[in-house]
Design an enzyme around this catalytic site. Structure first.
Site, PDB file in Angstrom:
ATOM      1  N   GLU A   1      -1.507  -7.318  -9.680  1.00 41.73           N
ATOM      2  CA  GLU A   1      -2.001  -6.740  -8.824  1.00 41.73           C
ATOM      3  C   GLU A   1      -0.580  -5.516  -8.645  1.00 41.73           C
ATOM      4  O   GLU A   1       0.894  -5.702  -8.212  1.00 41.73           O
ATOM      5  CB  GLU A   1      -1.523  -7.600  -7.302  1.00 41.73           C
TER       6      GLU A   1
ATOM      7  N   SER B   1      -7.528  -2.229  -4.770  1.00 41.46           N
ATOM      8  CA  SER B   1      -8.071  -0.797  -3.834  1.00 41.46           C
ATOM      9  C   SER B   1      -9.987  -1.566  -4.764  1.00 41.46           C
ATOM     10  O   SER B   1     -10.410  -0.484  -4.797  1.00 41.46           O
ATOM     11  CB  SER B   1      -8.239   0.080  -4.445  1.00 41.46           C
TER      12      SER B   1
ATOM     13  N   GLU C   1       3.608  -8.177  -0.559  1.00 39.57           N
ATOM     14  CA  GLU C   1       3.780  -7.434   0.673  1.00 39.57           C
ATOM     15  C   GLU C   1       5.058  -9.603   0.832  1.00 39.57           C
ATOM     16  O   GLU C   1       5.881  -8.925   1.661  1.00 39.57           O
ATOM     17  CB  GLU C   1       2.587  -7.889   1.248  1.00 39.57           C
TER      18      GLU C   1
ATOM     19  N   ASN D   1      -7.985 -11.742  -0.134  1.00 42.33           N
ATOM     20  CA  ASN D   1      -7.275 -12.083   0.736  1.00 42.33           C
ATOM     21  C   ASN D   1      -7.538 -10.635   1.841  1.00 42.33           C
ATOM     22  O   ASN D   1      -7.060 -10.136   2.134  1.00 42.33           O
ATOM     23  CB  ASN D   1      -5.755 -11.512   0.047  1.00 42.33           C
ATOM     24  N   TRP D   2      -7.324 -11.593   3.577  1.00 46.19           N
ATOM     25  CA  TRP D   2      -7.984 -11.089   4.876  1.00 46.19           C
ATOM     26  C   TRP D   2      -6.889 -11.021   4.722  1.00 46.19           C
ATOM     27  O   TRP D   2      -6.366  -9.996   6.393  1.00 46.19           O
ATOM     28  CB  TRP D   2      -8.090 -12.335   5.223  1.00 46.19           C
ATOM     29  N   LYS D   3      -5.586 -11.242   4.373  1.00 48.58           N
ATOM     30  CA  LYS D   3      -4.447 -10.987   4.664  1.00 48.58           C
ATOM     31  C   LYS D   3      -3.731 -11.360   6.701  1.00 48.58           C
ATOM     32  O   LYS D   3      -4.038 -12.200   6.356  1.00 48.58           O
ATOM     33  CB  LYS D   3      -3.499  -9.191   4.668  1.00 48.58           C
TER      34      LYS D   3
ATOM     35  N   GLY E   1      -8.679  -7.181  -1.084  1.00 49.54           N
ATOM     36  CA  GLY E   1      -7.850  -7.345   0.172  1.00 49.54           C
ATOM     37  C   GLY E   1      -9.265  -6.120   0.788  1.00 49.54           C
ATOM     38  O   GLY E   1     -10.195  -7.675   1.381  1.00 49.54           O
ATOM     39  N   GLY E   2      -8.520  -5.336   1.265  1.00 48.65           N
ATOM     40  CA  GLY E   2      -9.297  -4.670   2.624  1.00 48.65           C
ATOM     41  C   GLY E   2     -10.851  -4.569   2.576  1.00 48.65           C
ATOM     42  O   GLY E   2     -11.988  -5.278   3.346  1.00 48.65           O
TER      43      GLY E   2
ATOM     44  N   GLY F   1      -4.605  -1.428  -1.276  1.00 42.80           N
ATOM     45  CA  GLY F   1      -4.302  -0.301  -0.209  1.00 42.80           C
ATOM     46  C   GLY F   1      -3.951   0.536  -0.174  1.00 42.80           C
ATOM     47  O   GLY F   1      -4.133   1.582   1.190  1.00 42.80           O
TER      48      GLY F   1
ATOM     49  N   HIS G   1       2.772 -12.910  -3.777  1.00 45.71           N
ATOM     50  CA  HIS G   1       2.014 -11.734  -3.371  1.00 45.71           C
ATOM     51  C   HIS G   1       3.521 -10.430  -2.882  1.00 45.71           C
ATOM     52  O   HIS G   1       4.433 -10.315  -2.047  1.00 45.71           O
ATOM     53  CB  HIS G   1       1.251 -11.690  -2.162  1.00 45.71           C
TER      54      HIS G   1
END
Ligand code: 13P
Length: 251
Positions: free
Chosen positions: A167, A212, A97, A9-11, A233-234, A173, A95
């Site tokens: 999640e 993470s 967010e 997920n590149w957000k 994610g990251g 993150g 998600h």
């Protein structure tokens, strides 16, 4: 019997140039054959990524889609129909967010889930508790309620054509990963809740862990019986790191 899946997920990250570089890095990866690999770029870059990954076998998905299946008068949204035409196969729904920052409710997410399935776009339903909810001992209650919202609206068979990502919000993150056992406990509860309604659906649905995940902890998480891969994610913004996570799911 379940194929592992690793999804990035590149957000809201990327520019044309950085996306071109990341896509090129993904093209050059040696990926394990038994693993479904997917990426979720920002909507603006979906066409660029699909063109750049042609024939690589990496699935491309969207991070969000509209509450209605077809194109129409809905300013700022992208319809499932349009995403399918572009070549997307998956869409993230719910998600944390979007639940927390945009304020998407279970009612809105139900509509998005159904609209996606109506056009053959497979939803990846994201669920998870906040730190406050975990510390209050409410993890299974919260996750159970987020799952029930879909089951009550559409029946458990809706998950015959969906993926679930657990999640924990406190692990996203933050560098804090759920321990493999903490994640497994929640995954087992999710599968148990589905199995109470339909054993076959429960046995087949892919349950991903997110929060993470990196190359250094992926193998241990993916080794748990009810963890079928990860939503990253990251670490998915670095092609080599992402490739290493994909290989961890293949072992
Ligand atoms: P991180 O891997 O950066 O913690 O993000 C997880 C996530 O939110 C994926 O959807």
């Amino acid at each position: 019997m379940r194929r592992p899946m690793v999804a990035g997920n590149w957000k809201m990250h990327g520019t044309r140039a950085s996306v071109a570089e990341l896509t090129e890095g993904l093209r050059n990866l040696a990926l394990p054959s038994g693993v479904e690999v997917a990426v979720f770029p920002p909507a603006l870059f979906i066409n660029q990524v699909i063109d750049g990954l042609a024939d690589k076998g990496i699935i491309v998905g969207a991070q969000n889609s509209a509450v209605q299946p077809e194109q129409g008068a809905l300013t700022g949204e992208v319809a499932p129909e349009q995403l399918v035409e572009a070549g997307c196969k998956l869409v993230l729904i719910g998600h944390s967010e979007r639940r927390q920052i945009i304020g998407e409710t279970d009612q809105v997410l139900n509509r998005k889930f159904a609209a996606a399935q109506a056009k053959g776009l497979k939803p990846v339903l994201c669920i998870g508790e906040t730190l406050e909810e975990r510390e209050a001992g409410k993890t299974l209650e919260v996750v159970g309620r987020q799952l029930s919202s879909i089951i009550e609206a559409f029946g458990v068979k809706a998950f015959a054509n969906a993926v679930i990502a657990y999640e924990p919000v406190w692990a996203i993150g933050t560098g804090l990963t759920a321990t493999p056992q903490q994640a497994q406990d929640v995954h087992a509860a999710i599968r148990g809740q589905l199995a109470a309604e339909d054993a076959e659906v429960a046995a087949k649905v892919q349950l991903l862990y997110g929060g993470s995940v990196k190359a250094a902890n992926a193998a241990e998480l993916f080794g748990m019986p009810d963890i079928d891969g990860g939503l990253i994610g990251g670490a998915s913004l670095n092609a080599d790191e992402f490739g290493a996570i994909c290989r961890a799911a293949g072992n």
